[in-house]
Structure formats: structure tokens, C-alpha cells
Design an enzyme around this catalytic site. Sequence first.
Site, PDB file in Angstrom:
ATOM      1  N   ARG A 157      25.622  11.696   8.657  1.00  0.00           N
ATOM      2  CA  ARG A 157      26.195  11.972   7.321  1.00  0.00           C
ATOM      3  C   ARG A 157      25.840  10.845   6.358  1.00  0.00           C
ATOM      4  NH1 ARG A 157      31.967  12.760   9.570  1.00  0.00           N
ATOM      5  NH2 ARG A 157      32.748  12.566   7.439  1.00  0.00           N
ATOM      6  N   ARG A 169      38.475  15.604  13.038  1.00  0.00           N
ATOM      7  CA  ARG A 169      37.427  16.497  12.556  1.00  0.00           C
ATOM      8  C   ARG A 169      36.261  16.525  13.541  1.00  0.00           C
ATOM      9  NH1 ARG A 169      36.240  15.312   6.242  1.00  0.00           N
ATOM     10  NH2 ARG A 169      34.119  15.366   7.058  1.00  0.00           N
ATOM     11  N   ARG A 196      40.294   6.729  11.270  1.00  0.00           N
ATOM     12  CA  ARG A 196      40.839   8.049  10.928  1.00  0.00           C
ATOM     13  C   ARG A 196      40.798   8.977  12.154  1.00  0.00           C
ATOM     14  NH1 ARG A 196      37.904  10.834   5.837  1.00  0.00           N
ATOM     15  NH2 ARG A 196      36.429  11.745   7.311  1.00  0.00           N
ATOM     16  N   ARG A 210      25.193  17.384  -3.520  1.00  0.00           N
ATOM     17  CA  ARG A 210      24.711  16.432  -2.508  1.00  0.00           C
ATOM     18  C   ARG A 210      23.198  16.394  -2.442  1.00  0.00           C
ATOM     19  NH1 ARG A 210      28.860  15.343   2.199  1.00  0.00           N
ATOM     20  NH2 ARG A 210      30.638  16.393   1.297  1.00  0.00           N
ATOM     21  N   LYS A 234      36.829  10.061  -1.411  1.00  0.00           N
ATOM     22  CA  LYS A 234      36.712  11.123  -2.435  1.00  0.00           C
ATOM     23  C   LYS A 234      37.891  12.090  -2.370  1.00  0.00           C
ATOM     24  CE  LYS A 234      32.855  12.965  -0.903  1.00  0.00           C
ATOM     25  NZ  LYS A 234      32.436  12.200   0.283  1.00  0.00           N
TER      26      LYS A 234
HETATM   27  P1  ADP Z   1      32.368  13.889   4.038  1.00  0.00           P
HETATM   28  O1  ADP Z   1      32.135  13.616   2.614  1.00  0.00           O
HETATM   29  O2  ADP Z   1      33.298  12.918   4.682  1.00  0.00           O
HETATM   30  O3  ADP Z   1      31.102  14.033   4.819  1.00  0.00           O
HETATM   31  P2  ADP Z   1      33.151  16.660   3.475  1.00  0.00           P
HETATM   32  O4  ADP Z   1      34.403  17.307   3.918  1.00  0.00           O
HETATM   33  O5  ADP Z   1      32.917  16.511   2.050  1.00  0.00           O
HETATM   34  O6  ADP Z   1      33.165  15.250   4.218  1.00  0.00           O
HETATM   35  O7  ADP Z   1      31.902  17.438   4.098  1.00  0.00           O
HETATM   36  C1  ADP Z   1      31.845  17.754   5.450  1.00  0.00           C
HETATM   37  C2  ADP Z   1      30.543  18.462   5.754  1.00  0.00           C
HETATM   38  O8  ADP Z   1      30.500  19.695   5.043  1.00  0.00           O
HETATM   39  C3  ADP Z   1      29.278  17.737   5.341  1.00  0.00           C
HETATM   40  O9  ADP Z   1      28.853  16.768   6.293  1.00  0.00           O
HETATM   41  C4  ADP Z   1      28.293  18.899   5.248  1.00  0.00           C
HETATM   42  O10 ADP Z   1      27.864  19.340   6.504  1.00  0.00           O
HETATM   43  C5  ADP Z   1      29.172  20.001   4.646  1.00  0.00           C
HETATM   44  N1  ADP Z   1      29.106  20.007   3.179  1.00  0.00           N
HETATM   45  C6  ADP Z   1      30.119  19.756   2.316  1.00  0.00           C
HETATM   46  N2  ADP Z   1      29.700  19.820   1.054  1.00  0.00           N
HETATM   47  C7  ADP Z   1      28.390  20.112   1.097  1.00  0.00           C
HETATM   48  C8  ADP Z   1      27.384  20.295   0.126  1.00  0.00           C
HETATM   49  N3  ADP Z   1      27.635  20.163  -1.176  1.00  0.00           N
HETATM   50  N4  ADP Z   1      26.139  20.611   0.526  1.00  0.00           N
HETATM   51  C9  ADP Z   1      25.849  20.735   1.818  1.00  0.00           C
HETATM   52  N5  ADP Z   1      26.740  20.552   2.801  1.00  0.00           N
HETATM   53  C10 ADP Z   1      28.003  20.244   2.454  1.00  0.00           C
END
Ligand code: ADP
Length: 262
Positions: free
Chosen positions: A207, A196, A187, A150, A75
Amino acid sequence: MKSTSLMSLLVLCSALILGAQALADADNTIMPKNEAPKKLATPPAKPAATKTVKAKPAKQKPTVVVFMGAPGSGKGTQAAMLSKKMGVPHISTGDLLRAEVAKGTALGKQAGAIMKKGELVPDEMVLTMLQKRASQRDCNKGYLIDGFPRTEAQAKMLDMWLKERTNMVVVNLDVKDNVIMERIAGRAKEAGDKKRADDNPESVKERLAQYHKNTQPLMATYEEQKRLINIDGSEDIDSIHKHIWEEVQKRQSAGAPAKKAG
Ligand code: ADP
């Protein structure tokens, strides 16, 4: 009266008569014979200045592209590429949250602990942060969202907020779980010390579980709304980008106001 004065008077009278005739001709008005031209009490009104009101062209709604897909589905990479192509900002909720963690804000402290475990941060917290960013001026002509919605509650909030005001398009990057596990492990290895905090096998599993339970079911609604673009996220990066761009362009022209006939 002397004959010279009489002559001058006659010349003056004929000059006046000829002058009046010339004016009448120039005016193109027919002056009735033996009738002195009537003086107008008020000067003729000037024709009112007619304002030409140009019809405003129907405004095209800004396009908002929402990127969905499992963690590690690409993404972030694809949103960054599309953002460059479209010249609109890329808003990643994960990046916004990580910035708060790095700054050590109260929100960052609360969110950081949750993120480390691979769980979801409370809906309201993420929405407030997203709305603040998307209300900035550079988002006037549209933007890309990566990582939101999400949950069902987030999807409802987004719908209320964007559905009417924007041309909302949803891109889903489809990648199998085993490919995701491999990608994230690779990664993390590459990043070394800078990996990360949530790129470890336990958090990745969590996740993925969160994704299947809360996020994947949202796709059905977007499909119904005809907003969904399904893309095979296991192809190479450039091919995926090309597909996304082609599909987004189609949706953009479909959402454009109809052109006037003629
Ligand atoms: P990925 O899609 O690889 O999990 P992101 O950088 O999008 O990585 O998100 C990292 C973390 O940030 C998620 O696992 C969650 O804990 C938090 N997060 C990001 N976006 C949201 C969201 N829309 N709602 C709740 N938590 C979020």
C-alpha cells in the site's frame, strides 16, 4: 308652474351645481367654465402592477474536501471529525469497497482479492461507486472524500467532475513511512480478530509503495492549482483537526462569491 314647484327646481339645480364643484375640487382637476365634464369612453387604465424582481444572490459553490495521504496517515479519523464539524457526509472509498466485500456482491468479490494484497482496485470501479454515493441528496451542500483520487486517471476524472461545479480543497496529511508502519501494526494488534484483511506487514508495504508511485505525485498538480493544504500528520489528533478546520475555512471564504459594494 306653481311657485312651490319652481322653488324645488331651483334648489335641485343649485345642489347639482354645488355637487359638481365639490367633485371638481376633490379631483383637483380644473373644470373649464361652461364645459360639461367629458365622459371617458374607457375607465382610466390601472397602473400596471410593477413586479419587483429581486436579484438572486450569487450561489456559493459547495465545498468538497479531498483527503490525501499515505495509508495510516489518519485520513479516516480526520475526515470523520471534519464531517461532524461541517455537517456534510464523509465518503471513504475504502469503506464503500469494504461494504461491497461484506455484502458479497460481484464487485465486492473482485475488489476484496485486490485489496487484501494492498493493490489498487480498477479506476472505473471506484469512480462509479463514488459518483453514485456523491449524487445522493445529502451531498448537495458538499462532502468529504477520503481515499480518492489515488491515480492520475482518477485525479483527471475528479477534475472533470468537480473542478467547475465545486470549491475543491485537497488536504494532504504528511507522515513518515516508519511512523506509518508502527501505527498500522499497533492498530492491527488492538483490533485483534477484527483487524483489517490488509493490515499485515506485506500488504502495508505494498500500500505504501502504491502510494509513493501513484498517489504522491498528484500533489504537485494540486499545489499548482492552489488547492493543496499540507498538514503535519504526526501531531496529535486534535491539533491536526484544528489546523485542517482553520485552513478549510480560509479556502471556503476565498471561494465565496464577492459581496456587492454598498
Ligand atoms: P488506506 O488508505 O489505509 O490504504 P483505505 O480504506 O482508504 O485504506 O483503502 C483500502 C484499500 O481499498 C486500498 O488499499 C485499495 O485496495 C482500495 N481502494 C480504496 N480507495 C481506492 C481508490 N481510490 N482506488 C483504488 N483502490 C482503492
